[in-house]
Scaffold this active site. Structure first.
Site, PDB file in Angstrom:
ATOM      1  N   CYS A   1      57.095 -71.698  67.865  1.00  0.00           N
ATOM      2  CA  CYS A   1      58.166 -72.104  66.944  1.00  0.00           C
ATOM      3  C   CYS A   1      58.678 -73.491  67.324  1.00  0.00           C
ATOM      4  O   CYS A   1      58.902 -74.339  66.459  1.00  0.00           O
ATOM      5  CB  CYS A   1      59.325 -71.113  66.986  1.00  0.00           C
ATOM      6  SG  CYS A   1      58.889 -69.445  66.464  1.00  0.00           S
TER       7      CYS A   1
ATOM      8  N   CYS B   1      60.758 -69.006  71.240  1.00  0.00           N
ATOM      9  CA  CYS B   1      59.333 -68.928  70.899  1.00  0.00           C
ATOM     10  C   CYS B   1      58.661 -70.296  71.041  1.00  0.00           C
ATOM     11  O   CYS B   1      59.011 -71.241  70.336  1.00  0.00           O
ATOM     12  CB  CYS B   1      59.227 -68.405  69.465  1.00  0.00           C
ATOM     13  SG  CYS B   1      57.596 -68.524  68.734  1.00  0.00           S
TER      14      CYS B   1
END
Length: 134
Positions: free
Chosen positions: A60, A57
């Site tokens: 992230c 991600c």
């Protein structure tokens, strides 16, 4: 600010993986370590910041350095990171619908959360939990 809702393509590329460990962040790899860290925090009367993330991600990966920095700056909190791909059942229990999702827990119960890589919101919530209430 952003979040990843679903990851469809599997990748084993080490370039795409994020190292979630560092600072005072505890990487949770199984349900036993989750239960252990929650119990330790409860006994110590500490708030837990649980970061549900994924190595693939982008948002992230962007917020991980800040999360690590915050874990060092605020040791009075317990910082956990859970990889949603490794502990899908735990993520389902907490109804994680996007990554990153940050849950704030007191005595094992959710008291707040931040969804997405919103650095300002994350730091504000952390500061709110460490400042004495008047």
């Amino acid at each position: 600010m952003g979040n990843c809702l679903e990851h469809v393509v599997e990748s084993n590329s080490e370039e795409e993986k994020t190292n979630f460990s560092g600072g005072n962040v505890n990487v949770i790899t199984n349900n036993e370590s989750w239960n252990e860290k929650i119990a330790e925090a409860n006994e110590a009367g500490k708030i837990v910041v649980a970061n549900f993330s994924a190595s693939w991600c982008g948002p992230c990966r962007q917020i991980t350095p800040l999360y690590t920095e915050l874990s060092e700056k605020y040791p009075q909190l317990v910082f956990l990171t859970i990889d949603v791909d490794e502990l899908a059942e735990l993520c389902s229990t907490w109804d994680v619908r996007g990554t990153p999702t940050f849950f704030f827990l007191k005595n094992g119960q959710q008291v707040d959360k931040v969804v997405g890589a919103n650095k300002i919101a994350l730091e504000k919530k952390i500061i709110a939990f460490i400042e004495p209430k008047s």
